[in-house]
Write a protein that holds these residues in place. Structure first.
Motif, PDB file in Angstrom:
ATOM      1  N   CYS A 187       0.846  -1.198   0.000  1.00 18.20           N
ATOM      2  CA  CYS A 187       0.000   0.000   0.000  1.00 18.20           C
ATOM      3  C   CYS A 187       0.883   1.250   0.000  1.00 18.20           C
ATOM      4  N   TYR A 188       1.138   1.807  -1.173  1.00 14.18           N
ATOM      5  CA  TYR A 188       2.044   2.944  -1.310  1.00 14.18           C
ATOM      6  C   TYR A 188       1.310   4.193  -1.771  1.00 14.18           C
ATOM      7  N   SER A 189       1.026   5.093  -0.846  1.00 13.20           N
ATOM      8  CA  SER A 189       0.490   6.392  -1.240  1.00 13.20           C
ATOM      9  C   SER A 189       1.478   7.126  -2.140  1.00 13.20           C
ATOM     10  N   PHE A 190       2.774   7.000  -1.835  1.00 14.00           N
ATOM     11  CA  PHE A 190       3.799   7.708  -2.610  1.00 14.00           C
ATOM     12  C   PHE A 190       3.724   7.328  -4.077  1.00 14.00           C
ATOM     13  N   TRP A 191       3.693   6.021  -4.362  1.00 18.62           N
ATOM     14  CA  TRP A 191       3.741   5.584  -5.752  1.00 18.62           C
ATOM     15  C   TRP A 191       2.425   5.799  -6.490  1.00 18.62           C
ATOM     16  N   GLU A 192       1.408   6.264  -5.792  1.00 15.26           N
ATOM     17  CA  GLU A 192       0.188   6.680  -6.481  1.00 15.26           C
ATOM     18  C   GLU A 192       0.096   8.207  -6.541  1.00 15.26           C
ATOM     19  N   GLY A 193       1.222   8.869  -6.210  1.00 13.66           N
ATOM     20  CA  GLY A 193       1.334  10.310  -6.400  1.00 13.66           C
ATOM     21  C   GLY A 193       0.536  11.135  -5.420  1.00 13.66           C
ATOM     22  N   CYS A 194       0.264  10.585  -4.248  1.00 11.67           N
ATOM     23  CA  CYS A 194      -0.595  11.262  -3.278  1.00 11.67           C
ATOM     24  C   CYS A 194       0.191  12.302  -2.472  1.00 11.67           C
ATOM     25  N   HIS A 195      -0.375  13.488  -2.303  1.00 12.29           N
ATOM     26  CA  HIS A 195       0.226  14.514  -1.461  1.00 12.29           C
ATOM     27  C   HIS A 195       0.283  14.010  -0.024  1.00 12.29           C
ATOM     28  N   ILE A 196       1.315  14.395   0.703  1.00 12.95           N
ATOM     29  CA  ILE A 196       1.509  13.911   2.069  1.00 12.95           C
ATOM     30  C   ILE A 196       0.316  14.229   2.977  1.00 12.95           C
ATOM     31  N   ASP A 197      -0.366  15.341   2.752  1.00 14.12           N
ATOM     32  CA  ASP A 197      -1.481  15.721   3.615  1.00 14.12           C
ATOM     33  C   ASP A 197      -2.611  14.700   3.585  1.00 14.12           C
ATOM     34  N   TYR A 198      -2.744  13.979   2.478  1.00 12.13           N
ATOM     35  CA  TYR A 198      -3.832  13.005   2.324  1.00 12.13           C
ATOM     36  C   TYR A 198      -3.327  11.564   2.313  1.00 12.13           C
ATOM     37  N   SER A 199      -2.026  11.387   2.513  1.00  6.13           N
ATOM     38  CA  SER A 199      -1.402  10.076   2.309  1.00  6.13           C
ATOM     39  C   SER A 199      -1.870   9.026   3.301  1.00  6.13           C
ATOM     40  N   HIS A 200      -2.166   9.451   4.523  1.00  2.62           N
ATOM     41  CA  HIS A 200      -2.554   8.467   5.544  1.00  2.62           C
ATOM     42  C   HIS A 200      -3.938   7.890   5.250  1.00  2.62           C
ATOM     43  N   VAL A 201      -4.902   8.746   4.963  1.00  2.00           N
ATOM     44  CA  VAL A 201      -6.241   8.274   4.608  1.00  2.00           C
ATOM     45  C   VAL A 201      -6.185   7.467   3.316  1.00  2.00           C
ATOM     46  N   TYR A 202      -5.375   7.900   2.378  1.00  2.00           N
ATOM     47  CA  TYR A 202      -5.249   7.208   1.093  1.00  2.00           C
ATOM     48  C   TYR A 202      -4.725   5.782   1.309  1.00  2.00           C
ATOM     49  N   MET A 203      -3.709   5.650   2.154  1.00  2.00           N
ATOM     50  CA  MET A 203      -3.159   4.327   2.444  1.00  2.00           C
ATOM     51  C   MET A 203      -4.185   3.436   3.129  1.00  2.00           C
ATOM     52  N   GLN A 204      -4.948   4.006   4.062  1.00  2.00           N
ATOM     53  CA  GLN A 204      -5.984   3.230   4.737  1.00  2.00           C
ATOM     54  C   GLN A 204      -7.032   2.731   3.737  1.00  2.00           C
ATOM     55  N   ASN A 205      -7.366   3.576   2.768  1.00  2.00           N
ATOM     56  CA  ASN A 205      -8.330   3.166   1.749  1.00  2.00           C
ATOM     57  C   ASN A 205      -7.810   1.962   0.958  1.00  2.00           C
ATOM     58  N   MET A 206      -6.517   1.965   0.632  1.00  2.00           N
ATOM     59  CA  MET A 206      -5.919   0.810  -0.045  1.00  2.00           C
ATOM     60  C   MET A 206      -6.083  -0.447   0.810  1.00  2.00           C
ATOM     61  N   TYR A 207      -5.755  -0.319   2.085  1.00  2.00           N
ATOM     62  CA  TYR A 207      -5.842  -1.453   3.007  1.00  2.00           C
ATOM     63  C   TYR A 207      -7.263  -1.992   3.072  1.00  2.00           C
ATOM     64  N   PHE A 208      -8.245  -1.117   3.206  1.00  2.00           N
ATOM     65  CA  PHE A 208      -9.624  -1.579   3.358  1.00  2.00           C
ATOM     66  C   PHE A 208     -10.177  -2.164   2.058  1.00  2.00           C
ATOM     67  N   GLN A 209      -9.644  -1.739   0.913  1.00  2.00           N
ATOM     68  CA  GLN A 209     -10.007  -2.423  -0.338  1.00  2.00           C
ATOM     69  C   GLN A 209      -9.530  -3.872  -0.313  1.00  2.00           C
ATOM     70  N   ALA A 210      -8.300  -4.075   0.177  1.00  2.00           N
ATOM     71  CA  ALA A 210      -7.786  -5.441   0.289  1.00  2.00           C
ATOM     72  C   ALA A 210      -8.589  -6.250   1.305  1.00  2.00           C
ATOM     73  N   VAL A 211      -8.967  -5.620   2.412  1.00  2.00           N
ATOM     74  CA  VAL A 211      -9.764  -6.301   3.433  1.00  2.00           C
ATOM     75  C   VAL A 211     -11.097  -6.764   2.850  1.00  2.00           C
ATOM     76  N   ARG A 212     -11.748  -5.905   2.096  1.00  2.00           N
ATOM     77  CA  ARG A 212     -13.034  -6.294   1.488  1.00  2.00           C
ATOM     78  C   ARG A 212     -12.857  -7.454   0.507  1.00  2.00           C
ATOM     79  N   ALA A 213     -11.782  -7.405  -0.268  1.00  2.33           N
ATOM     80  CA  ALA A 213     -11.524  -8.479  -1.238  1.00  2.33           C
ATOM     81  C   ALA A 213     -11.179  -9.789  -0.548  1.00  2.33           C
ATOM     82  N   ALA A 214     -10.613  -9.707   0.657  1.00  2.00           N
ATOM     83  CA  ALA A 214     -10.127 -10.892   1.362  1.00  2.00           C
ATOM     84  C   ALA A 214     -11.245 -11.768   1.927  1.00  2.00           C
ATOM     85  N   ASN A 215     -12.454 -11.222   2.047  1.00  2.00           N
ATOM     86  CA  ASN A 215     -13.592 -12.010   2.531  1.00  2.00           C
ATOM     87  C   ASN A 215     -13.315 -12.707   3.856  1.00  2.00           C
ATOM     88  N   GLY A 216     -12.781 -11.944   4.802  1.00  2.00           N
ATOM     89  CA  GLY A 216     -12.566 -12.482   6.136  1.00  2.00           C
ATOM     90  C   GLY A 216     -11.187 -13.057   6.386  1.00  2.00           C
TER      91      GLY A 216
END
Length: 296
Positions: A187-216
């Protein structure tokens, strides 16, 4: 303030508006000394690169530096001496996520997989990762990767086996997600070009996409980090302040929400400029000589 508002602010991360560099360094050291869940580990010394033979002595030297600060390490390969890392890490009281590096070189892949199985059967692997971003690099197709995952799972009953790739691969490739016991999401906010101010929420969004795909299934962030030197990538700027902010937010969230996370990376690696440009050499918490980078 409502609970929902507090939660949103928590997800947004720490307010750094009035933080000077000395303040950030102090916070960095507080979180580092409190201990990380895990860190991506490399024992390459300056002048070495994948294909170089690494020794037990240099592995031990590098393990000694990081072991007061982490519970887990993640490795990337099981050839050229890298297969020695797990046993040395275990001797030093660390848990190990052991990786086999897969590519389009089928002969080398077989060596990686055979050594991975040998390491795990010896009791030196707590988690096993079959491949790292090999789909992203388009060096294997999905069926080829599934074959390696099944081979390792059959050989290692009772050990959780997964595959490492960008979070969206697990969304887009349900067969891979289904084959894994555990999901290892980069989960790399940097490599998706995200500004540092939004990078933490952006990274969490990546994580939760994986969580949803993981089905538990268990989801571990297998890589995330921020470089401190180099050329900006779209809105993402590599500098000391941003690297410190990203680390602090990530570690705070990991600890408070019990997120399993392998921070990238342990040491700066000069060889990585070839693949990633100038920022590639500056992802470490320690420099290429093993000195902690962020100190007063």
């Amino acid at each position: 303030m409502s609970f929902r508002s507090e939660k949103i602010l928590s997800l947004a991360g720490v307010d750094f508006n009035h933080s000077k560099e000395d303040d950030l360094i102090a916070q960095f050291n507080k979180y580092l000394k409190n201990g990380m869940h895990g860190i991506c580990f490399s024992s390459y010394l300056d002048g070495q690169e994948p294909g170089s033979i690494i020794t037990a002595e240099q592995i031990q030297e590098r393990i000694e530096i990081i072991k007061p600060y982490t519970k887990w390490i993640r490795t990337f390969s099981c050839t050229d001496g890298n297969e020695l890392i797990p046993v040395i890490a275990k001797e030093n009281g660390l848990k190990v996520m052991v990786g086999a590096w897969l590519s389009d070189d089928k002969e080398l892949n077989e060596k990686e997989v055979v050594n991975l199985i040998k390491v795990a059967k010896a009791g030196d692997a707590d988690l096993v990762a079959v491949g790292n971003e090999v789909l992203y690099r388009e060096e294997l197709n999905e069926e080829e990767l599934l074959g390696y995952i099944r081979q390792v799972k059959k050989a290692l009953p009772g050990i959780e086996v997964g595959y490492v790739d960008a979070y969206y691969e697990f969304v887009n490739r349900p067969a891979i997600t289904e084959a894994c016991d555990v999901i290892f999401a980069n989960c790399y906010s940097f490599w998706e070009g995200c500004h540092i101010d939004y990078s933490h929420v952006y990274m969490q969004n990546m994580y939760f996409q994986a969580v949803r795909a993981a089905n538990g299934k268990r989801v571990i962030i297998s890589e995330t980090g921020w470089p401190n030197v180099g050329t900006a990538f779209e809105g993402a700027e590599p500098n000391t302040e941003n690297a410190l902010r990203y680390f602090i937010n990530t570690q705070k969230w990991s600890r408070e929400e019990n997120i399993e996370l392998m921070y990238f990376s342990s040491f700066d690696e000069s060889w990585k400029v070839g693949a990633e440009g100038d920022v590639g050499a500056y992802w470490g918490l320690w420099d290429k000589h093993g000195k902690l980078k962020y100190q007063k």
